[in-house]
Design a protein around this motif. Structure first.
Motif, mmCIF file in Angstrom:
data_model
loop_
_atom_site.group_PDB
_atom_site.id
_atom_site.type_symbol
_atom_site.label_atom_id
_atom_site.label_comp_id
_atom_site.label_asym_id
_atom_site.label_seq_id
_atom_site.Cartn_x
_atom_site.Cartn_y
_atom_site.Cartn_z
ATOM 1 N N HIS A 61 0.821 -1.204 0.000
ATOM 2 C CA HIS A 61 0.000 0.000 0.000
ATOM 3 C C HIS A 61 0.865 1.269 0.000
ATOM 4 C CE1 HIS A 61 -1.935 -3.322 1.956
ATOM 5 N NE2 HIS A 61 -3.120 -2.769 1.868
ATOM 6 N N CYS A 83 -11.882 -3.561 5.970
ATOM 7 C CA CYS A 83 -10.830 -4.581 5.835
ATOM 8 C C CYS A 83 -11.295 -5.916 6.429
ATOM 9 C CB CYS A 83 -9.560 -4.105 6.532
ATOM 10 S SG CYS A 83 -8.260 -5.351 6.504
ATOM 11 N N PRO A 84 -11.418 -6.942 5.605
ATOM 12 C CA PRO A 84 -11.908 -8.224 6.125
ATOM 13 C C PRO A 84 -10.889 -8.944 6.998
ATOM 14 C CG PRO A 84 -11.312 -8.443 3.823
ATOM 15 C CD PRO A 84 -11.135 -7.002 4.170
ATOM 16 N N ALA A 85 -9.631 -8.526 6.886
ATOM 17 C CA ALA A 85 -8.583 -9.201 7.661
ATOM 18 C C ALA A 85 -8.246 -8.452 8.948
ATOM 19 C CB ALA A 85 -7.325 -9.331 6.797
ATOM 20 N N ALA A 87 -6.620 -5.761 9.321
ATOM 21 C CA ALA A 87 -5.178 -5.526 9.266
ATOM 22 C C ALA A 87 -4.801 -4.071 9.537
ATOM 23 C CB ALA A 87 -4.655 -5.929 7.885
ATOM 24 N N ILE A 88 -5.813 -3.177 9.493
ATOM 25 C CA ILE A 88 -5.497 -1.745 9.589
ATOM 26 C C ILE A 88 -5.893 -1.197 10.954
ATOM 27 C CG2 ILE A 88 -5.967 0.531 8.592
ATOM 28 C CD1 ILE A 88 -6.654 -0.835 5.964
ATOM 29 N N ILE A 114 -0.535 -0.967 9.039
ATOM 30 C CA ILE A 114 -1.099 -2.130 8.341
ATOM 31 C C ILE A 114 -0.226 -3.330 8.672
ATOM 32 C CG2 ILE A 114 -1.769 -3.179 6.147
ATOM 33 C CD1 ILE A 114 -2.062 -0.446 4.958
ATOM 34 N N CYS A 119 -2.852 -8.895 5.977
ATOM 35 C CA CYS A 119 -3.452 -8.393 4.735
ATOM 36 C C CYS A 119 -3.564 -9.505 3.689
ATOM 37 C CB CYS A 119 -2.580 -7.267 4.192
ATOM 38 S SG CYS A 119 -3.140 -6.639 2.605
ATOM 39 N N ILE A 120 -4.703 -9.520 3.011
ATOM 40 C CA ILE A 120 -4.893 -10.509 1.941
ATOM 41 C C ILE A 120 -4.932 -9.817 0.567
ATOM 42 C CG2 ILE A 120 -6.039 -12.260 3.347
ATOM 43 C CD1 ILE A 120 -8.718 -11.099 2.328
ATOM 44 N N TYR A 121 -4.541 -8.540 0.542
ATOM 45 C CA TYR A 121 -4.411 -7.790 -0.717
ATOM 46 C C TYR A 121 -5.694 -7.825 -1.553
ATOM 47 C CZ TYR A 121 0.229 -8.046 0.986
ATOM 48 O OH TYR A 121 1.315 -7.944 1.816
ATOM 49 N N CYS A 122 -6.801 -7.649 -0.863
ATOM 50 C CA CYS A 122 -8.095 -7.682 -1.552
ATOM 51 C C CYS A 122 -8.408 -6.338 -2.211
ATOM 52 C CB CYS A 122 -9.200 -8.040 -0.570
ATOM 53 S SG CYS A 122 -9.362 -6.851 0.771
ATOM 54 N N GLY A 123 -7.812 -5.257 -1.700
ATOM 55 C CA GLY A 123 -8.049 -3.934 -2.280
ATOM 56 C C GLY A 123 -9.305 -3.247 -1.769
ATOM 57 N N LEU A 124 -9.974 -3.822 -0.790
ATOM 58 C CA LEU A 124 -11.210 -3.191 -0.303
ATOM 59 C C LEU A 124 -10.924 -1.871 0.401
ATOM 60 C CD1 LEU A 124 -13.312 -6.222 0.993
ATOM 61 C CD2 LEU A 124 -13.658 -4.863 -1.050
ATOM 62 N N CYS A 125 -9.747 -1.746 1.002
ATOM 63 C CA CYS A 125 -9.418 -0.485 1.685
ATOM 64 C C CYS A 125 -9.382 0.664 0.685
ATOM 65 C CB CYS A 125 -8.114 -0.601 2.451
ATOM 66 S SG CYS A 125 -6.764 -1.321 1.508
ATOM 67 N N LEU A 136 -3.194 0.403 -3.426
ATOM 68 C CA LEU A 136 -2.267 -0.714 -3.480
ATOM 69 C C LEU A 136 -1.405 -0.505 -4.725
ATOM 70 C CD1 LEU A 136 -4.527 -1.821 -1.550
ATOM 71 C CD2 LEU A 136 -3.824 -4.068 -2.303
#
Ligand code: SF4
Ligand code: SF4
Length: 179
Positions: A61, A83-85, A87-88, A114, A119-125, A136
């Protein structure tokens, strides 16, 4: 009862001298190796040579600044909520007089972290961010030896003005995907 007609009679025939010296198997193996010498290699000499990423690649990011160098993030927390994980994490603070050149709005993230291992690098953030603040990038998260080093703070995430990160391709990709 015979279920298929694929049954084969096993014949234990005497091996020839060449077979006993493994010569046919050796030449078969060597021919495969020689064939691969002339084929295009599937591997690259990383890190000297880097593979080009797909436009939608999601890597490390960046927290963007505006053209005047002020941080875009207003610590609204939408990225953390989306963020589903989980992580933030962040701590918000109020901008003081004289700090207008540092932060674009009256509220800013005094701490923003972060956990790159979560992080699963989903890009939702980046999708959730209303302030054009988090993206990202195509940067690779560096390997480390301790878990603590994967918790990236503002010192790593906020972009440096002398090393700006171009996210125009990322924005373009998003507009294509979302339209
Ligand atoms: S990319 Fe996904 S998992 Fe990673 S911090 Fe953003 S929302 Fe969380
Ligand atoms: S990065 Fe965007 S969504 Fe996250 S706290 Fe900052 S302004 Fe809000």
């Amino acid at each position: 009862m015979q279920l298929t007609n694929r049954a084969q009679q096993v014949v234990q025939k005497e091996m020839t001298l060449a077979e006993r010296l493994y010569l046919p198997a050796l030449f078969a193996g060597l021919s495969i190796t020689i064939k691969h010498l002339f084929k295009k290699k599937a591997t690259l000499k990383y890190p000297e040579v880097k593979r080009e990423f797909a436009p939608g690649y999601r890597g490390q990011h960046v927290l963007k600044r505006d053209d005047e160098g002020r941080e875009n993030c207003t610590a609204c927390g939408l990225c953390a909520v989306s963020c589903p994980a989980e992580a933030i994490t962040m701590d918000a603070a109020e901008r003081k007089a004289g700090e207008e050149h540092l932060y674009r709005e009256e509220k800013y993230a005094a701490k923003y972290e972060i956990n790159m291992l979560r992080c699963i690098y989903c890009g939702l953030c980046e999708e959730a961010c209303p302030k054009d603040a988090i993206y990202l990038t195509d940067r690779i998260v560096a390997s480390e030896f301790t878990r603590g080093k994967f918790v990236y703070g503002k010192d790593v995430l906020v972009e440096k003005m002398d090393d700006r990160i171009d996210v125009s391709q990322r924005k373009k990709h998003y507009s294509i995907v979302n339209n």
